[in-house]
Design a protein around this motif. Sequence first.
Motif, PDB file in Angstrom:
ATOM      1  N   VAL A   1       1.208  -1.363  -0.472  1.00 24.06           N
ATOM      2  CA  VAL A   1      -0.022   0.030  -0.411  1.00 24.06           C
ATOM      3  C   VAL A   1       0.930   1.275  -0.345  1.00 24.06           C
ATOM      4  O   VAL A   1       1.882   1.638   0.774  1.00 24.06           O
ATOM      5  CB  VAL A   1      -1.222   0.320   0.832  1.00 24.06           C
ATOM      6  N   VAL A   2       0.528   2.208  -1.283  1.00 25.36           N
ATOM      7  CA  VAL A   2       1.600   3.305  -1.248  1.00 25.36           C
ATOM      8  C   VAL A   2       0.446   4.681  -0.966  1.00 25.36           C
ATOM      9  O   VAL A   2      -0.639   4.584  -1.306  1.00 25.36           O
ATOM     10  CB  VAL A   2       1.939   3.254  -2.872  1.00 25.36           C
ATOM     11  N   CYS A   3       1.372   5.182  -0.183  1.00 27.31           N
ATOM     12  CA  CYS A   3       0.817   6.834   0.377  1.00 27.31           C
ATOM     13  C   CYS A   3       1.654   7.897   0.500  1.00 27.31           C
ATOM     14  O   CYS A   3       3.218   7.319   0.998  1.00 27.31           O
ATOM     15  CB  CYS A   3      -0.129   6.650   1.514  1.00 27.31           C
ATOM     16  N   ASP A   4       1.447   8.991   0.622  1.00 32.02           N
ATOM     17  CA  ASP A   4       2.391   9.829   1.586  1.00 32.02           C
ATOM     18  C   ASP A   4       2.752   9.772   3.006  1.00 32.02           C
ATOM     19  O   ASP A   4       1.710   8.748   3.476  1.00 32.02           O
ATOM     20  CB  ASP A   4       1.965  11.546   1.144  1.00 32.02           C
ATOM     21  N   GLY A   5       3.188  10.543   3.094  1.00 32.39           N
ATOM     22  CA  GLY A   5       4.342   9.975   4.772  1.00 32.39           C
ATOM     23  C   GLY A   5       2.999  10.588   5.572  1.00 32.39           C
ATOM     24  O   GLY A   5       3.544   9.476   6.679  1.00 32.39           O
ATOM     25  N   TYR A   6       2.740  11.489   5.696  1.00 27.68           N
ATOM     26  CA  TYR A   6       1.696  12.522   6.422  1.00 27.68           C
ATOM     27  C   TYR A   6       0.507  10.986   6.461  1.00 27.68           C
ATOM     28  O   TYR A   6      -0.406  10.641   7.759  1.00 27.68           O
ATOM     29  CB  TYR A   6       0.558  13.610   5.963  1.00 27.68           C
ATOM     30  N   SER A   7      -0.018  10.336   4.989  1.00 25.12           N
ATOM     31  CA  SER A   7      -1.353   9.421   5.408  1.00 25.12           C
ATOM     32  C   SER A   7      -0.646   8.411   6.299  1.00 25.12           C
ATOM     33  O   SER A   7      -1.359   7.172   7.075  1.00 25.12           O
ATOM     34  CB  SER A   7      -2.002   9.030   4.330  1.00 25.12           C
ATOM     35  N   GLY A   8       0.326   7.656   5.796  1.00 25.06           N
ATOM     36  CA  GLY A   8       1.085   6.378   6.073  1.00 25.06           C
ATOM     37  C   GLY A   8       0.837   6.880   7.862  1.00 25.06           C
ATOM     38  O   GLY A   8       1.109   5.714   8.701  1.00 25.06           O
ATOM     39  N   ASN A   9       1.761   7.579   8.241  1.00 25.31           N
ATOM     40  CA  ASN A   9       1.804   7.652   9.700  1.00 25.31           C
ATOM     41  C   ASN A   9       0.335   7.846  11.004  1.00 25.31           C
ATOM     42  O   ASN A   9       0.702   7.495  11.414  1.00 25.31           O
ATOM     43  CB  ASN A   9       2.590   9.414   9.676  1.00 25.31           C
TER      44      ASN A   9
END
Lengths: 354, 354
Positions: free
Chosen positions: A224-232
């Motif tokens: 699953v790929v996302c930006d660091g804000y969403s992933g965090n």
Amino acid sequence: MRIAVDAMGGDFGPRLVVPATLAALRRHPQLQVLLLGEGDDFVAQTRTLEPALAVRITVVECGRSVTGDDKPSAVLRRKLDSSQSQALAAVAAGRADCALSAGNTGALMAFGLYHLGTLDGIERPAICTALPTIDGSLYMLDLGANIEASGAMLHQFALLATLLAQAVGQRSQPQVKLLNIGSEVGKGLPHVLDAAARLQADPLIHYGGFIEGDQLYDDGCDIVVCDGYSGNLVLKTSEGLVKMVSQLARQLLVRSRWVKLPLLLIAGTVRKLFARFNPGRYNGAYLLGLNGLVIKSHGSANQRAFEFALNNAVAACQNQLLSRVQEALYTSRTPAAQAADSARPSRHSVSIEE
Amino acid sequence: MRIAVDAMGGDFGPRLVVPATLAALRRHPQLQVLLLGEGDDFVAQTRTLEPALAVRITVVECGRSVTGDDKPSAVLRRKLDSSQSQALAAVAAGRADCALSAGNTGALMAFGLYHLGTLDGIERPAICTALPTIDGSLYMLDLGANIEASGAMLHQFALLATLLAQAVGQRSQPQVKLLNIGSEVGKGLPHVLDAAARLQADPLIHYGGFIEGDQLYDDGCDIVVCDGYSGNLVLKTSEGLVKMVSQLARQLLVRSRWVKLPLLLIAGTVRKLFARFNPGRYNGAYLLGLNGLVIKSHGSANQRAFEFALNNAVAACQNQLLSRVQEALYTSRTPAAQAADSARPSRHSVSIEE
């Protein structure tokens, strides 16, 4: 197989890292360790190593350590001789195959960019870890290295994770999904829509569309790929929720006295359930995209969890993760880009979010 | 107390909504219902109502219903006579005090903006719901109405949720936190930092700083504010994780045969634990910021869960949520703005994210 271990990171420092490292040396006979640290605790821990293991350890005394409050820009000015920095310098100099630290993530990223730079074709590194799912696990990234990410960066993250899943995760054709709200085509933030078009067009990536938070844990996709804000946000929310569920379960079960005997009878089963979600089992995040192998342990990891991170470092070396990624990135580029390669500086300028 | 109930929304339509509505009428003797729907199921369900309850129900046959795939812009052109639209029209016309629908969220928001408009001083409505925490519950918003939000909008959301927590949640001085990654002052996305400065300066709001995902469930704050993308991500991730934990627990416990007897002995305790996290108990989200009370039930809600949403609608009416919010917004504005009030159109132009 040589791993550079920063003994000073995390909540417990050398008192936890040194015993965990010794355990890893016992488990992996071909492992050698560069053990970096400073101060009384470190000296005390490394003075009385058993001879059979001591021959496979090189102790390196370093300068003042990075703390949790140090800003990435400040550590580059003042703490280049710290154990965290020197662990990465050892990888850059070829004295170690992989670095492992439980210290300040921002500082680790800054030192990584400074000493190692990013791989060709990769703008920024991403933090990637395995998460438990209903029938296995998935790799998720970015978990916080980049608060914002362009579509092109998300595409690079997808490629890096695909190579990781193939090399270390033993998955031949890992399926990649993009985190989004709503799973309809054409809905979402601009950088996610841009990334979707790029992933769709890339033959190296097995793209499976969007995924929402409620499907994360039982979808069956590999990455699953996302930006660091969403992933965090997803990672921390999940941690918080698991903590709350275990805490409430414990409260309820302990409070009711007449529950104690039946509980003892199923203790093994209950323990198995909690073990499944123990964040320690998934400790050891990859800083993917750097021109060298770097693993980050959770700061609050206990000794067992730190050993899991060490195992990840060993697996990354054994499966030659770095050379496989380098090769795949090189092969996927156009001949023109490959020809221009020699003109390109190998280390990048450092630019860190604070 | 008159509630307009859209019988056509959700996975089960009138077969679930009508029985749930009858149960609510039995529980709340002062409740009257405007029941809106269409089609054979709806007619069948409403034909044989018991007379004692039937006198408190006004059945309204509407045009073709909104489906889950309908785009907000399309429903405004083609489905203004649907039950979902007409439920909101009834609130706008003063024929109902609150509308309740389990249908398409985007369409509900579009109809809300069309028929009701936003409250003075509020740019956009937000979706707000109560979530269970380790020692109670918190209100979280926005959960998906606005993929992006400015600092000013986050400030408005904080004010609306403060008034909701005071009126319905019976909390005298609810503490507001802003969702962020990292809890250090000055770290985060620009709109979050802007909102922090605004909340700090507003005497109506009891601002408590940033909150990270891992503290959400045991922090003790009353309100968490974020943009709709982040809120949706947190909510859906939590739903997915709770689903996975319950599923795995069930698998483990059922699979081990010798666990069955001890499990029977603690069945009550285990049931209590799962009930605590049953999303149905927290069903019924408020569309805050509209110039009228609107409650959204989860589309997959079962009958019990739909009854919880109906209870929320009843509580919102009983506690005069709308007039309290209107009054507080009016009082908090400058006299000049109040004087300009009469010049302002009461309904806003519609602009929806698709």
